[in-house]
Design a protein around this motif. Structure first.
Motif, mmCIF file in Angstrom:
data_model
loop_
_atom_site.group_PDB
_atom_site.id
_atom_site.type_symbol
_atom_site.label_atom_id
_atom_site.label_comp_id
_atom_site.label_asym_id
_atom_site.label_seq_id
_atom_site.Cartn_x
_atom_site.Cartn_y
_atom_site.Cartn_z
ATOM 1 N N UNK A 1 0.818 -1.216 0.000
ATOM 2 C CA UNK A 1 0.000 0.000 0.000
ATOM 3 C C UNK A 1 0.850 1.263 0.000
ATOM 4 N N UNK A 2 2.065 1.173 0.534
ATOM 5 C CA UNK A 2 2.924 2.354 0.655
ATOM 6 C C UNK A 2 4.024 2.430 -0.403
ATOM 7 N N UNK A 3 4.104 1.439 -1.267
ATOM 8 C CA UNK A 3 5.156 1.429 -2.285
ATOM 9 C C UNK A 3 4.939 2.519 -3.336
ATOM 10 N N UNK A 4 6.013 3.192 -3.738
ATOM 11 C CA UNK A 4 5.894 4.166 -4.824
ATOM 12 C C UNK A 4 5.948 3.493 -6.201
ATOM 13 N N UNK A 5 6.064 2.155 -6.192
ATOM 14 C CA UNK A 5 6.216 1.368 -7.412
ATOM 15 C C UNK A 5 4.976 0.505 -7.604
ATOM 16 N N UNK A 6 4.575 0.350 -8.858
ATOM 17 C CA UNK A 6 3.411 -0.499 -9.143
ATOM 18 C C UNK A 6 3.846 -1.963 -9.160
ATOM 19 N N UNK A 7 3.229 -2.767 -8.305
ATOM 20 C CA UNK A 7 3.473 -4.204 -8.292
ATOM 21 C C UNK A 7 2.623 -4.818 -9.396
ATOM 22 N N UNK A 8 3.259 -5.542 -10.314
ATOM 23 C CA UNK A 8 2.551 -6.121 -11.447
ATOM 24 C C UNK A 8 1.836 -7.402 -11.037
ATOM 25 N N UNK A 9 2.432 -8.174 -10.180
ATOM 26 C CA UNK A 9 1.839 -9.417 -9.697
ATOM 27 C C UNK A 9 2.517 -9.843 -8.415
ATOM 28 N N UNK A 10 1.749 -10.482 -7.522
ATOM 29 C CA UNK A 10 2.307 -10.898 -6.248
ATOM 30 C C UNK A 10 1.536 -12.114 -5.752
ATOM 31 N N UNK A 11 2.252 -13.140 -5.331
ATOM 32 C CA UNK A 11 1.641 -14.295 -4.702
ATOM 33 C C UNK A 11 2.578 -14.795 -3.618
ATOM 34 N N UNK A 12 2.039 -15.539 -2.687
ATOM 35 C CA UNK A 12 2.878 -16.056 -1.607
ATOM 36 C C UNK A 12 2.438 -17.462 -1.236
ATOM 37 N N UNK A 13 3.360 -18.184 -0.630
ATOM 38 C CA UNK A 13 3.062 -19.466 -0.011
ATOM 39 C C UNK A 13 3.853 -19.498 1.281
ATOM 40 N N UNK A 14 3.165 -19.445 2.394
ATOM 41 C CA UNK A 14 3.725 -19.338 3.736
ATOM 42 C C UNK A 14 4.698 -18.163 3.775
ATOM 43 N N UNK A 15 6.015 -18.400 3.722
ATOM 44 C CA UNK A 15 6.961 -17.279 3.797
ATOM 45 C C UNK A 15 7.732 -17.068 2.498
ATOM 46 N N UNK A 16 7.272 -17.659 1.422
ATOM 47 C CA UNK A 16 7.879 -17.440 0.104
ATOM 48 C C UNK A 16 6.993 -16.504 -0.711
#
Length: 129
Positions: free
Chosen positions: A23-38
C-alpha cells in the motif's frame, strides 16, 4: 517451524506485511503471490532494490532476500516460472541439491502429498531410465 501453528502464524504475518508494504510502495506491483513465507513478486526491472528496501524496512526481524530471473526463468517453490512475451509458463522444478527421497507412508504428511511424491518420483525414474 516445529509447531503446527507456525504456518498459520506465518501466513497471518505475511498477509499483514504484504498489505502494509504494498500500500505504501511508490512502485506499481505487477503481480504478487505467496506461499507461507515465500513471495513471488513481479516488479519493473529497475525497481527491484526499491521494493526490497521497502519490505526490509517493515520490521528489523523480518528480512527478505531477492532472487532475480536468469535467462527469463525463476524457480519458485517446486516450479520454474518462465517469462514468455505476453505470459508466464510454469513447469516442475527440482533444485540441484534435491535428495529425491520419498516420504514415509507413516509420516504425518497429508495422503495426497505422499501419493504425489511417489508419483513424481516414479515419473522422474522413468524419464532417467
Amino acid at each position: 517451524m516445529g509447531s503446527p501453528l507456525s504456518p498459520v502464524i506465518a501466513d497471518i504475518v505475511m498477509d499483514h506485511t504484504l498489505t502494509s508494504v504494498t500500500e505504501q510502495l511508490p512502485v506499481r506491483i505487477i503481480g504478487l503471490t505467496k506461499y507461507v513465507d515465500d513471495v513471488f513478486c513481479l516488479v519493473p526491472e529497475g525497481e527491484v532494490q526499491t521494493v526490497l528496501q521497502a519490505f526490509n524496512s517493515y520490521h528489523q526481524k523480518i528480512q527478505f532476500t531477492v532472487e532475480l530471473e536468469k535467462e527469463r526463468r525463476l524457480p519458485f517453490l517446486d516450479t520454474c516460472i518462465t517469462r514468455e512475451d505476453t505470459h508466464l509458463e510454469s513447469m516442475w522444478y527440482s533444485k540441484p541439491t534435491a535428495s529425491d527421497r520419498m516420504l514415509s507412508f507413516y509420516s504425518k504428511h497429508p495422503l495426497k502429498q505422499k501419493v504425489g511424491s511417489a508419483i513424481d518420483s516414479e515419473l522422474m525414474d522413468s524419464q532417467q531410465g
